[in-house]
Each structure stands twice: as structure tokens, then as C-alpha cells.
Design a protein around this motif. Structure first.
Motif, short mmCIF file in Angstrom:
data_model
loop_
_atom_site.label_atom_id
_atom_site.label_comp_id
_atom_site.label_asym_id
_atom_site.label_seq_id
_atom_site.Cartn_x
_atom_site.Cartn_y
_atom_site.Cartn_z
N SER A 160 4.71 -2.77 1.58
CA SER A 160 4.89 -3.06 0.15
C SER A 160 3.99 -2.17 -0.70
N PRO A 161 4.47 -1.76 -1.88
CA PRO A 161 3.56 -1.11 -2.82
C PRO A 161 2.46 -2.07 -3.25
N GLY A 162 1.37 -1.50 -3.75
CA GLY A 162 0.33 -2.33 -4.34
C GLY A 162 -0.80 -2.64 -3.39
N VAL A 163 -1.64 -3.55 -3.83
CA VAL A 163 -2.82 -3.96 -3.07
C VAL A 163 -2.46 -5.20 -2.27
N VAL A 164 -2.61 -5.11 -0.94
CA VAL A 164 -2.19 -6.19 -0.05
C VAL A 164 -3.38 -6.61 0.81
N THR A 165 -3.68 -7.90 0.87
CA THR A 165 -4.81 -8.38 1.65
C THR A 165 -4.45 -8.47 3.13
N ASP A 166 -5.46 -8.76 3.95
CA ASP A 166 -5.22 -8.92 5.38
C ASP A 166 -4.47 -10.20 5.70
N LYS A 167 -4.29 -11.07 4.71
CA LYS A 167 -3.51 -12.30 4.88
C LYS A 167 -2.08 -12.13 4.38
N GLY A 168 -1.72 -10.94 3.96
CA GLY A 168 -0.36 -10.70 3.49
C GLY A 168 -0.10 -11.12 2.07
N SER A 172 -1.60 -7.25 -6.28
CA SER A 172 -0.94 -6.66 -7.44
C SER A 172 0.06 -5.63 -6.97
N ALA A 173 1.26 -5.72 -7.50
CA ALA A 173 2.30 -4.71 -7.29
C ALA A 173 3.08 -4.63 -8.60
N GLU A 174 2.63 -3.71 -9.46
CA GLU A 174 3.18 -3.66 -10.81
C GLU A 174 4.68 -3.43 -10.83
N LYS A 175 5.18 -2.68 -9.84
CA LYS A 175 6.60 -2.37 -9.83
C LYS A 175 7.47 -3.62 -9.70
N PHE A 176 6.92 -4.66 -9.07
CA PHE A 176 7.68 -5.90 -8.90
C PHE A 176 7.17 -7.03 -9.79
N GLY A 177 6.08 -6.77 -10.50
CA GLY A 177 5.50 -7.84 -11.30
C GLY A 177 4.86 -8.92 -10.44
N VAL A 197 2.24 -8.07 6.52
CA VAL A 197 2.48 -7.26 5.33
C VAL A 197 1.33 -6.29 5.16
N LEU A 198 1.67 -5.05 4.81
CA LEU A 198 0.67 -4.00 4.64
C LEU A 198 1.12 -3.09 3.51
N ASN A 199 0.16 -2.47 2.85
CA ASN A 199 0.49 -1.46 1.83
C ASN A 199 1.37 -0.37 2.44
N ASP A 200 2.30 0.16 1.66
CA ASP A 200 3.27 1.12 2.19
C ASP A 200 2.62 2.41 2.68
N ALA A 201 1.61 2.92 1.97
CA ALA A 201 0.94 4.14 2.43
C ALA A 201 0.17 3.88 3.72
N ASP A 202 -0.39 2.67 3.86
CA ASP A 202 -1.07 2.32 5.10
C ASP A 202 -0.07 2.24 6.25
N CYS A 203 1.11 1.71 5.99
CA CYS A 203 2.16 1.72 7.02
C CYS A 203 2.49 3.15 7.41
N ARG A 225 7.26 6.14 -5.65
CA ARG A 225 7.21 5.53 -6.98
C ARG A 225 5.83 5.72 -7.59
N GLY A 226 4.82 5.72 -6.72
CA GLY A 226 3.46 5.99 -7.14
C GLY A 226 2.89 7.12 -6.32
#
Length: 376
Positions: A160-168, A172-177, A197-203, A225-226
Motif C-alpha cells: 500500500s502507498p503511505g506509512v504502514v506500521t508493523d501491525k498493518g 496515512s495514505a493521502e491517495k485513499f484518504g 501489509v507493507l508500504n509499496d516501496a518496501d515491497c 503516484r508518488g
């Protein structure tokens, strides 16, 4: 189908603290060895792992019970006597569902095997959804993929885009609100399947580290997108104190940049060099070679300090092939060399990803393997 399995780089797991952790570590060690070497006898597993034969037999019995490994036949011709039985990862009997939420195209999902090979792929019907509509669209896509999967699913991985914690939780993911949205729990409650769940760039960097051109110390730069950045040092994914490591897109480099960003600030990097910004500039007639120099200068200014501070010599650059091409990669390499002594080192390499389309999907599979089986 994607490229065949290669020798895998291995992510760091840290040290065992409790006896139960030690057992899980040994189970992971057996699974990692099978992932690296393929089918082995119990005796060969003992030699490869350094564990006793009794311990290996106990571990294999537990993994057989969990359906994480299977017996695949006998090993002929090595020694006189009864042939040894081979065991391997349950490659034919387990699948991973990966989801890529990062693209400008609709959401994508894939059924993958344990080697990260894409067996079947799917796309959502709509695009541009936000809030609960985006979550509903994701769940519909997962329903479609799960309905087509005829064998048990080890886990669901989401990039997913945005900031994702280790708990999924998507902080914040501005693109999805989305803000403080527990995406992992939402998917697990809807599907009943363990989800990661993990940030897309980390994936993306996990995919390159495991299947591609990665190494123990590397950075991945991704235009989408970013502007995404993943960092691995000492074979460990760097996530940061607030899980926002690599969020280059919201760095402001120049005071004169005043374009409004989706995050609410102005002048963020992604307002200048994300794909929408690049496509807009091209549509307005800016020459591609001129735009390459501009994008390279912005990106290099943000990345050069990372190269020098972390002493990174391996950079993977990725994005749609019509934008992130060899010309842009060369411009970026030259711009980095102007700004960082590290980028001028003889062993420094900046290369384009060989599989940009599937990086997030395959990296989401790596994340599932890491958390469910302890392998990468």
C-alpha cells in the motif's frame, strides 16, 4: 509467468530470546534451507543446518503436520540400503495472494506460488476510489482472486502507498484518504486469512532483494503516484521509528517549489517528479531529454545524502518503462555522481529493475513468506 527462482538473499530475523523462539528459529532454518536448496533428505538437512538428525526429524514432523512441507519421493543412489525420503516446501499445495495498491492503474492482485511466480493475475473494475470505497474495492478484488484459487492460501500480502506500521495499520495514505486505518484487520475479518501489509516501496525492495538484483546493502527508488524509496542495510529492511523511512515524496528541496501536494503541504518532491507530474509536463510539450535532467537533479538531491550516510553502493531504479528508461537512469547516475562521493566509487552500480510491473506483488509474497514461514 515470471522469471525462475534464483539463489535468495536472506533477510535478518534477529536473535531468539525464549525457548519457543529458538524452536521457531529452527523451524525457519529448515524452511529457509529448503527454499534455498530444494528437496533434501532429513540427513542432508541436518548437515546443511548444523542441527542433529533427531532435532531435524522432529522439526520436519511438525512442518509436515502444519502442511508447510511435503515428502516428494526417495533419494536414489547415494548410499547402500533403504533410500532416503526427500522433503521440500509444499510448493504445489500452498499459494500466496498478493495485492498491489500503488499504481495509477486499478488495484491489482495475483495468485503466486511459494517461489513468487505469478500464476494468475486480476485487476479491479474501478479506479480513483477513496475511503471506504477503496477498501470495498480491495475486498471485491480479493474475493475474485480467492474464488479462483483451488489450493490453500498461506497468507495475503498487500503493498500500500503511505506509512504502514508493523501491525498493518495505514497511518496515512493521502491517495485513499486513509488515516489510522487498520487495513490488516479489515482484510483478515473479511477473508479469515492471515494478512500482512507493507508500504509499496518496501515491497518492491523486498522483491529485488530476494528475486532480483539486490544485495545486503541497497536502495530502491520507485516513481509512481508518488516517489518511493526502500532501504536495506545488513540484509535488514529499514522502516524507521515511525515506519516512515523512505518517504522521499514529501521532502521539500527548494523553497521556490510551491505546488500543492495531496498531503496538504506545498513543494513536496512528488509534486515535481511523480508520474502524474511527469506525464503533465510531457503533455505540455516539455522534451523528454530535458525532463530527464530535471527529474534526475531533483531525485539525486534527495538521495545523495542517503548514499553517503549509509554507504550504499547498489541502487535499483524502477517505474513504468516508458518513463523510467535507460536515458533517465543514466541522467540519475550522473546527477548522483555530482553530489555524492559514494556514487563515484568504482563498485557503485545503479540499474533498472528487470521486472518493474510485478515488484510490489512479488514483494508482498516475500513479506508473507517472512512472517508465515520465517523465510525470505
Amino acid at each position: 509467468m515470471t522469471s525462475p527462482r534464483k539463489d535468495w538473499n536472506v533477510l535478518s530475523h534477529g536473535s531468539a530470546i525464549l525457548p519457543s523462539h529458538g524452536r521457531e528459529h529452527n523451524l525457519s532454518l529448515v524452511l529457509q534451507t529448503l527454499a534455498d536448496q530444494g528437496a533434501l533428505s532429513r540427513a542432508d538437512l541436518a548437515r546443511a543446518t548444523g542441527l542433529t538428525r533427531v532435532t531435524v526429524s522432529e522439526l520436519v514432523a511438525e512442518l509436515l503436520h502444519r502442511s508447510h512441507v511435503i515428502e516428494t519421493g526417495t533419494q536414489e543412489g547415494k548410499r547402500p540400503g533403504k533410500p532416503s525420503t526427500l522433503v521440500d516446501l509444499n510448493r504445489p499445495g500452498l499459494r500466496i495472494i498478493g495485492v498491489d495498491l500503488s499504481g495509477i492503474i486499478p488495484f491489482r492482485a495475483a495468485i503466486m506460488d511459494l517461489d513468487g511466480v505469478i500464476l494468475q493475475s486480476f485487476s479491479s473494475q474501478g479506479r480513483g476510489a477513496t475511503g471506504q470505497d477503496a477498501a470495498d474495492q480491495l475486498l471485491e478484488l480479493l474475493d475474485t482472486a480467492l474464488a479462483q484459487c483451488q489450493v490453500p492460501v498461506l497468507g495475503i500480502g498487500i503493498g500500500s502507498p503511505g506509512v504502514v506500521t508493523d501491525k498493518g495499520i495505514v497511518l496515512s495514505a493521502e491517495k485513499f484518504g486513509w488515516r489510522d486505518y487498520d487495513l490488516r484487520s479489515a482484510v483478515e475479518q473479511a477473508t479469515g486469512i492471515s494478512t500482512h501489509v507493507l508500504n509499496d516501496a518496501d515491497c518492491a525492495i523486498l522483491a529485488e532483494h530476494t528475486f532480483g538484483q539486490g544485495s545486503g546493502h541497497m536502495i530502491l527508488l520507485r516513481l509512481g503516484r508518488g516517489v518511493g524509496c526502500g532501504v536495506i542495510t545488513h540484509n535488514t529492511l529499514v522502516r524507521g521509528a515511525g515506519f516512515a523511512a523512505g518517504e522521499l515524496g514529501h521532502v521539500r528541496l527548494h523553497a521556490q517549489d510551491t505546488a500543492e501536494c495531496s498531503c496538504g503541504n506545498i513543494g513536496c518532491l512528488e509534486t515535481c517528479i511523480s508520474l502524474p507530474a511527469i506525464w503533465k509536463a510531457l503533455s505540455e510539450g516539455q522534451p523528454k531529454n530535458q525532463l530527464d535532467q530535471q527529474v534526475a537533479a531533483y531525485l539525486a538531491s534527495a538521495v545523495a545524502p542517503l548514499l553517503s550516510v549509509l554507504d550504499i553502493r547498489n541502487v535499483i531504479f524502477t517505474g513504468p518503462r516508458d518513463v523510467v528508461d535507460q536515458a533517465l537512469a543514466q541522467a540519475l547516475h550522473e546527477a548522483l555522481a555530482l553530489r555524492s562521493h559514494t556514487a563515484r566509487a568504482s563498485d557503485f552500480r545503479l540499474v533498472l529493475s528487470e521486472d518493474p510491473e510485478h515488484l510490489v506483488l512479488r514483494g508482498s509474497a516475500v513479506n508473507v513468506l517472512f512472517h508465515e514461514l520465517g523465510i525470505a
